[in-house]
Design an enzyme around this catalytic site. Structure first.
Site, PDB file in Angstrom:
ATOM      1  N   CYS A  86      16.433  33.070 -51.258  1.00  0.00           N
ATOM      2  CA  CYS A  86      17.838  32.985 -50.834  1.00  0.00           C
ATOM      3  C   CYS A  86      18.107  31.651 -50.119  1.00  0.00           C
ATOM      4  O   CYS A  86      18.065  30.610 -50.743  1.00  0.00           O
ATOM      5  CB  CYS A  86      18.188  34.205 -49.992  1.00  0.00           C
ATOM      6  SG  CYS A  86      19.955  34.482 -49.853  1.00  0.00           S
ATOM      7  N   HIS A 203      15.909  39.104 -53.042  1.00  0.00           N
ATOM      8  CA  HIS A 203      14.987  39.270 -51.908  1.00  0.00           C
ATOM      9  C   HIS A 203      13.832  40.211 -52.237  1.00  0.00           C
ATOM     10  O   HIS A 203      13.953  41.417 -52.041  1.00  0.00           O
ATOM     11  CB  HIS A 203      15.748  39.852 -50.718  1.00  0.00           C
ATOM     12  CG  HIS A 203      16.709  38.904 -50.104  1.00  0.00           C
ATOM     13  ND1 HIS A 203      16.369  38.081 -49.051  1.00  0.00           N
ATOM     14  CD2 HIS A 203      18.004  38.640 -50.370  1.00  0.00           C
ATOM     15  CE1 HIS A 203      17.414  37.348 -48.710  1.00  0.00           C
ATOM     16  NE2 HIS A 203      18.418  37.663 -49.491  1.00  0.00           N
ATOM     17  N   GLU A 205      11.209  40.583 -50.509  1.00  0.00           N
ATOM     18  CA  GLU A 205      10.689  41.142 -49.246  1.00  0.00           C
ATOM     19  C   GLU A 205      11.474  42.360 -48.790  1.00  0.00           C
ATOM     20  O   GLU A 205      11.013  43.132 -47.967  1.00  0.00           O
ATOM     21  CB  GLU A 205      10.674  40.061 -48.154  1.00  0.00           C
ATOM     22  CG  GLU A 205      11.977  39.808 -47.428  1.00  0.00           C
ATOM     23  CD  GLU A 205      13.002  39.009 -48.236  1.00  0.00           C
ATOM     24  OE1 GLU A 205      12.780  38.777 -49.440  1.00  0.00           O
ATOM     25  OE2 GLU A 205      14.044  38.642 -47.651  1.00  0.00           O
TER      26      GLU A 205
END
Lengths: 230, 87
Positions: A86, A203, A205
Protein backbone atom coordinates in the site's frame (compact mmCIF):
# COMPACT_ATOMS: atom_id res chain seq x y z
CA UNK A 1 13.77 -15.28 8.01
CA UNK A 2 14.05 -12.02 9.86
CA UNK A 3 11.66 -9.24 8.87
CA UNK A 4 12.52 -5.57 9.39
CA UNK A 5 9.48 -3.33 9.39
CA UNK A 6 10.16 0.32 8.65
CA UNK A 7 8.13 2.76 10.73
CA UNK A 8 7.60 6.19 9.16
CA UNK A 9 5.72 8.97 10.90
CA UNK A 10 2.19 8.16 9.80
CA UNK A 11 2.68 4.44 9.12
CA UNK A 12 -0.32 2.59 10.50
CA UNK A 13 0.08 -0.99 9.31
CA UNK A 14 3.50 -1.52 10.91
CA UNK A 15 1.98 -3.34 13.86
CA UNK A 16 -0.18 -5.48 11.62
CA UNK A 17 2.94 -6.53 9.69
CA UNK A 18 4.79 -7.28 12.92
CA UNK A 19 1.84 -9.30 14.22
CA UNK A 20 1.56 -11.25 10.97
CA UNK A 21 5.29 -11.97 10.66
CA UNK A 22 6.05 -12.70 14.27
CA UNK A 23 2.83 -13.34 16.13
CA UNK A 24 1.07 -15.47 13.55
CA UNK A 25 3.85 -16.92 11.40
CA UNK A 26 6.53 -17.11 14.07
CA UNK A 27 9.37 -15.35 12.26
CA UNK A 28 11.76 -12.97 13.99
CA UNK A 29 10.79 -9.38 13.30
CA UNK A 30 11.81 -5.91 14.41
CA UNK A 31 10.66 -2.37 13.90
CA UNK A 32 13.09 0.02 12.24
CA UNK A 33 12.42 3.73 12.89
CA UNK A 34 12.68 5.88 9.77
CA UNK A 35 15.52 7.88 11.32
CA UNK A 36 17.81 4.83 11.45
CA UNK A 37 20.66 4.61 8.97
CA UNK A 38 20.95 0.84 8.73
CA UNK A 39 18.74 -2.20 8.14
CA UNK A 40 21.50 -4.66 8.99
CA UNK A 41 20.61 -8.14 10.17
CA UNK A 42 17.29 -8.31 8.31
CA UNK A 43 16.48 -10.68 5.46
CA UNK A 44 13.35 -8.93 4.28
CA UNK A 45 12.39 -5.29 4.69
CA UNK A 46 8.71 -4.39 4.76
CA UNK A 47 7.55 -0.87 3.94
CA UNK A 48 4.12 -0.93 5.56
CA UNK A 49 0.88 0.81 4.72
CA UNK A 50 -0.34 4.04 6.22
CA UNK A 51 -0.05 7.73 5.51
CA UNK A 52 3.64 8.47 5.86
CA UNK A 53 4.15 12.22 6.32
CA UNK A 54 0.42 12.69 5.95
CA UNK A 55 0.65 11.85 2.24
CA UNK A 56 1.70 15.50 1.81
CA UNK A 57 2.82 16.52 -1.68
CA UNK A 58 2.17 13.00 -3.06
CA UNK A 59 1.80 9.70 -1.21
CA UNK A 60 5.32 8.45 -0.50
CA UNK A 61 7.08 11.53 -1.91
CA UNK A 62 8.52 12.71 1.40
CA UNK A 63 9.02 9.30 3.03
CA UNK A 64 11.30 8.24 0.20
CA UNK A 65 13.83 10.81 1.45
CA UNK A 66 13.73 9.56 5.06
CA UNK A 67 17.19 8.77 6.46
CA UNK A 68 16.49 5.01 6.49
CA UNK A 69 15.67 4.99 2.79
CA UNK A 70 19.37 5.30 1.90
CA UNK A 71 19.94 1.99 3.69
CA UNK A 72 16.86 0.50 2.04
CA UNK A 73 18.17 1.52 -1.40
CA UNK A 74 21.57 -0.08 -0.62
CA UNK A 75 19.79 -3.19 0.65
CA UNK A 76 17.85 -3.42 -2.63
CA UNK A 77 21.05 -2.88 -4.60
CA UNK A 78 22.65 -5.84 -2.81
CA UNK A 79 19.67 -8.03 -3.70
CA UNK A 80 17.88 -7.86 -0.33
CA UNK A 81 14.17 -8.64 -0.32
CA UNK A 82 11.81 -5.67 -0.02
CA UNK A 83 8.04 -5.84 0.21
CA UNK A 84 6.11 -2.57 -0.11
CA UNK A 85 2.47 -2.77 0.89
CA UNK A 86 0.00 0.00 0.00
CA UNK A 87 1.77 3.20 1.13
CA UNK A 88 4.94 1.12 1.05
CA UNK A 89 4.28 0.44 -2.66
CA UNK A 90 3.75 4.16 -3.22
CA UNK A 91 7.10 4.86 -1.51
CA UNK A 92 8.89 2.30 -3.71
CA UNK A 93 7.47 4.01 -6.81
CA UNK A 94 8.50 7.46 -5.60
CA UNK A 95 11.96 6.12 -4.78
CA UNK A 96 12.29 4.71 -8.28
CA UNK A 97 12.83 1.17 -7.00
CA UNK A 98 9.77 0.23 -9.05
CA UNK A 99 8.55 1.92 -12.26
CA UNK A 100 5.32 3.89 -12.68
CA UNK A 101 3.29 6.06 -10.34
CA UNK A 102 0.09 6.08 -8.31
CA UNK A 103 -2.88 8.31 -9.02
CA UNK A 104 -6.08 9.05 -7.15
CA UNK A 105 -8.65 6.25 -7.46
CA UNK A 106 -10.79 6.60 -10.54
CA UNK A 107 -14.00 7.00 -8.52
CA UNK A 108 -12.23 9.50 -6.16
CA UNK A 109 -13.32 7.38 -3.15
CA UNK A 110 -11.28 5.78 -0.42
CA UNK A 111 -11.92 2.10 -1.12
CA UNK A 112 -11.74 -0.30 1.83
CA UNK A 113 -12.90 -3.85 1.11
CA UNK A 114 -11.84 -7.39 0.35
CA UNK A 115 -10.86 -7.98 -3.26
CA UNK A 116 -9.58 -10.91 -5.29
CA UNK A 117 -6.21 -10.81 -6.99
CA UNK A 118 -4.80 -13.30 -9.46
CA UNK A 119 -1.20 -14.41 -9.18
CA UNK A 120 0.18 -13.66 -12.63
CA UNK A 121 3.67 -14.87 -11.83
CA UNK A 122 4.24 -17.57 -9.22
CA UNK A 123 7.91 -17.84 -10.07
CA UNK A 124 8.98 -14.98 -7.78
CA UNK A 125 10.40 -15.21 -4.29
CA UNK A 126 7.22 -13.54 -3.03
CA UNK A 127 4.80 -15.92 -4.73
CA UNK A 128 6.66 -19.23 -5.05
CA UNK A 129 4.17 -20.87 -2.68
CA UNK A 130 1.17 -19.85 -4.79
CA UNK A 131 -0.30 -22.02 -7.48
CA UNK A 132 -0.31 -20.97 -11.12
CA UNK A 133 -2.91 -18.18 -11.55
CA UNK A 134 -3.98 -18.72 -7.94
CA UNK A 135 -6.65 -16.31 -6.79
CA UNK A 136 -6.07 -14.70 -3.40
CA UNK A 137 -8.65 -12.94 -1.27
CA UNK A 138 -7.02 -9.91 0.38
CA UNK A 139 -8.22 -6.51 1.54
CA UNK A 140 -7.41 -3.13 0.03
CA UNK A 141 -7.71 0.25 1.79
CA UNK A 142 -6.56 3.25 -0.20
CA UNK A 143 -7.59 6.37 -2.07
CA UNK A 144 -4.52 6.62 -4.27
CA UNK A 145 -4.06 3.16 -5.72
CA UNK A 146 -4.62 3.69 -9.41
CA UNK A 147 -1.41 2.35 -10.89
CA UNK A 148 -0.16 4.19 -13.95
CA UNK A 149 2.74 3.64 -16.31
CA UNK A 150 3.25 4.72 -19.91
CA UNK A 151 2.65 2.29 -22.76
CA UNK A 152 6.23 1.19 -23.30
CA UNK A 153 6.75 0.73 -19.55
CA UNK A 154 3.57 -1.34 -19.39
CA UNK A 155 4.73 -3.52 -22.27
CA UNK A 156 8.08 -4.08 -20.57
CA UNK A 157 6.39 -5.13 -17.31
CA UNK A 158 3.94 -7.42 -19.08
CA UNK A 159 6.45 -9.06 -21.39
CA UNK A 160 8.92 -9.79 -18.63
CA UNK A 161 6.37 -11.28 -16.22
CA UNK A 162 6.77 -8.44 -13.77
CA UNK A 163 3.06 -7.86 -13.29
CA UNK A 164 2.69 -10.19 -10.32
CA UNK A 165 -0.91 -9.51 -9.19
CA UNK A 166 -4.01 -8.28 -11.01
CA UNK A 167 -7.45 -7.53 -9.61
CA UNK A 168 -9.89 -10.24 -10.67
CA UNK A 169 -13.20 -11.90 -9.88
CA UNK A 170 -13.60 -14.73 -7.39
CA UNK A 171 -12.88 -17.27 -10.10
CA UNK A 172 -10.01 -15.37 -11.66
CA UNK A 173 -11.79 -13.46 -14.44
CA UNK A 174 -10.30 -10.09 -15.24
CA UNK A 175 -12.39 -7.16 -16.43
CA UNK A 176 -13.20 -3.54 -15.71
CA UNK A 177 -15.82 -4.46 -13.11
CA UNK A 178 -13.16 -6.23 -11.02
CA UNK A 179 -10.96 -3.15 -11.01
CA UNK A 180 -11.52 -1.30 -7.70
CA UNK A 181 -9.49 1.82 -8.43
CA UNK A 182 -8.98 2.20 -12.18
CA UNK A 183 -5.46 0.76 -12.21
CA UNK A 184 -3.97 0.27 -15.65
CA UNK A 185 -4.54 -3.34 -16.79
CA UNK A 186 -6.00 -4.19 -13.34
CA UNK A 187 -2.48 -4.08 -11.92
CA UNK A 188 -2.37 -4.72 -8.15
CA UNK A 189 1.30 -5.59 -7.71
CA UNK A 190 4.57 -5.50 -9.64
CA UNK A 191 8.14 -6.63 -9.14
CA UNK A 192 11.49 -5.17 -10.19
CA UNK A 193 13.65 -6.65 -12.90
CA UNK A 194 15.94 -8.38 -10.47
CA UNK A 195 13.04 -9.97 -8.60
CA UNK A 196 13.87 -8.77 -5.09
CA UNK A 197 11.55 -5.74 -4.73
CA UNK A 198 7.77 -6.19 -4.85
CA UNK A 199 5.07 -3.57 -4.39
CA UNK A 200 1.39 -4.37 -3.95
CA UNK A 201 -1.65 -2.32 -2.97
CA UNK A 202 -3.58 -5.14 -1.21
CA UNK A 203 -2.68 -5.99 2.39
CA UNK A 204 -1.42 -9.57 2.87
CA UNK A 205 -0.65 -8.78 6.53
CA UNK A 206 -4.35 -8.17 7.19
CA UNK A 207 -5.32 -11.57 5.89
CA UNK A 208 -3.27 -14.17 7.71
CA UNK A 209 -5.88 -15.34 10.20
CA UNK A 210 -9.23 -16.97 9.68
CA UNK A 211 -10.83 -14.63 12.19
CA UNK A 212 -9.98 -11.71 9.88
CA UNK A 213 -11.83 -13.28 6.98
CA UNK A 214 -8.98 -14.71 4.96
CA UNK A 215 -5.67 -16.47 5.40
CA UNK A 216 -4.51 -15.95 1.84
CA UNK A 217 -1.93 -13.35 2.83
CA UNK A 218 0.05 -16.19 4.35
CA UNK A 219 1.07 -17.29 0.87
CA UNK A 220 3.22 -14.16 0.49
CA UNK A 221 4.96 -14.45 3.87
CA UNK A 222 5.42 -18.19 3.53
CA UNK A 223 6.78 -17.87 -0.01
CA UNK A 224 9.32 -15.35 1.26
CA UNK A 225 10.41 -17.54 4.14
CA UNK A 226 10.68 -20.58 1.88
CA UNK A 227 12.73 -18.67 -0.69
CA UNK A 228 15.24 -17.93 2.07
CA UNK A 229 15.24 -21.49 3.29
CA UNK A 230 13.04 -21.10 6.35
CA UNK B 1 14.32 37.76 -1.81
CA UNK B 2 12.81 35.93 -4.68
CA UNK B 3 9.40 34.37 -4.96
CA UNK B 4 9.23 31.18 -6.98
CA UNK B 5 5.73 30.00 -7.82
CA UNK B 6 5.62 26.37 -8.87
CA UNK B 7 2.65 25.14 -10.90
CA UNK B 8 2.26 21.37 -11.01
CA UNK B 9 -0.24 19.81 -13.39
CA UNK B 10 -1.08 16.27 -14.44
CA UNK B 11 0.23 15.29 -17.85
CA UNK B 12 -2.32 15.42 -20.64
CA UNK B 13 -2.54 11.64 -21.03
CA UNK B 14 -3.23 11.13 -17.32
CA UNK B 15 -6.92 11.13 -16.46
CA UNK B 16 -8.01 13.36 -13.60
CA UNK B 17 -11.11 12.13 -11.74
CA UNK B 18 -10.94 15.05 -9.31
CA UNK B 19 -11.09 17.52 -12.18
CA UNK B 20 -14.00 15.59 -13.69
CA UNK B 21 -15.86 15.75 -10.36
CA UNK B 22 -15.32 19.52 -10.29
CA UNK B 23 -16.63 19.81 -13.83
CA UNK B 24 -19.76 17.84 -12.87
CA UNK B 25 -20.26 20.07 -9.82
CA UNK B 26 -20.06 23.14 -12.05
CA UNK B 27 -22.61 21.61 -14.42
CA UNK B 28 -24.93 20.92 -11.51
CA UNK B 29 -24.78 24.66 -10.81
CA UNK B 30 -25.76 25.32 -14.42
CA UNK B 31 -22.31 26.43 -15.55
CA UNK B 32 -22.66 24.54 -18.78
CA UNK B 33 -19.87 25.95 -20.86
CA UNK B 34 -17.06 24.11 -19.06
CA UNK B 35 -15.46 21.70 -21.49
CA UNK B 36 -12.79 20.47 -19.11
CA UNK B 37 -11.50 20.96 -15.57
CA UNK B 38 -8.06 19.85 -14.45
CA UNK B 39 -6.77 19.95 -10.89
CA UNK B 40 -3.21 20.90 -10.03
CA UNK B 41 -1.04 22.29 -7.28
CA UNK B 42 0.59 25.62 -6.64
CA UNK B 43 3.57 25.84 -4.33
CA UNK B 44 4.89 29.27 -3.38
CA UNK B 45 8.51 29.40 -2.31
CA UNK B 46 10.23 32.46 -0.85
CA UNK B 47 13.94 32.03 -1.54
CA UNK B 48 16.78 33.73 0.30
CA UNK B 49 18.39 34.63 -2.97
CA UNK B 50 18.84 37.75 -5.07
CA UNK B 51 19.99 36.25 -8.35
CA UNK B 52 16.99 35.47 -10.53
CA UNK B 53 18.80 32.95 -12.70
CA UNK B 54 20.19 31.05 -9.72
CA UNK B 55 16.73 31.05 -8.13
CA UNK B 56 15.22 29.65 -11.32
CA UNK B 57 17.85 26.91 -11.45
CA UNK B 58 17.32 26.04 -7.78
CA UNK B 59 13.53 25.91 -8.12
CA UNK B 60 13.92 23.72 -11.18
CA UNK B 61 16.07 21.21 -9.31
CA UNK B 62 13.59 21.21 -6.43
CA UNK B 63 10.84 20.30 -8.90
CA UNK B 64 12.90 17.60 -10.57
CA UNK B 65 14.03 16.12 -7.26
CA UNK B 66 10.84 16.07 -5.20
CA UNK B 67 8.11 18.63 -5.94
CA UNK B 68 6.85 17.00 -9.13
CA UNK B 69 6.70 13.37 -10.22
CA UNK B 70 7.86 13.23 -13.86
CA UNK B 71 5.93 10.01 -14.51
CA UNK B 72 2.57 11.75 -14.14
CA UNK B 73 3.17 15.48 -13.76
CA UNK B 74 4.49 18.54 -15.58
CA UNK B 75 5.69 21.66 -13.83
CA UNK B 76 6.32 25.30 -14.59
CA UNK B 77 8.05 27.87 -12.40
CA UNK B 78 7.53 31.65 -12.28
CA UNK B 79 10.25 33.72 -10.68
CA UNK B 80 9.96 37.27 -9.35
CA UNK B 81 11.80 39.53 -6.93
CA UNK B 82 9.88 40.44 -3.80
CA UNK B 83 10.51 43.26 -1.31
CA UNK B 84 11.65 42.63 2.24
CA UNK B 85 10.80 39.70 4.50
CA UNK B 86 7.88 38.00 2.81
CA UNK B 87 5.89 35.91 5.23
Amino acid sequence: MKFGIIVFPGSNCDRDCYHAARGVLGHPAEYIWHGEKTVEGCDCIILPGGFSYGDYLRAGAIARFSPVMGAVMDFAEKGGLILGICNGFQILLEAGLLPGAMLRNKNTHFVCKYVYIRTENNGTRFTGGCGRAQVLRVPIAHSGGRYYIDESGHARLRDSGRIVFRYCSENGGIGASENPNGSLDNIAGIINERGNVLGMMPHPERSVERVLGSEDGRFIFESLAKSQGG
Amino acid sequence: MIKATVYITLKEQVSDPEGEAVKKALESLNFNGVRRARMGKVITLILEEENLEKAARDADSMCARILANPVIENYRVEIESVEGEAS
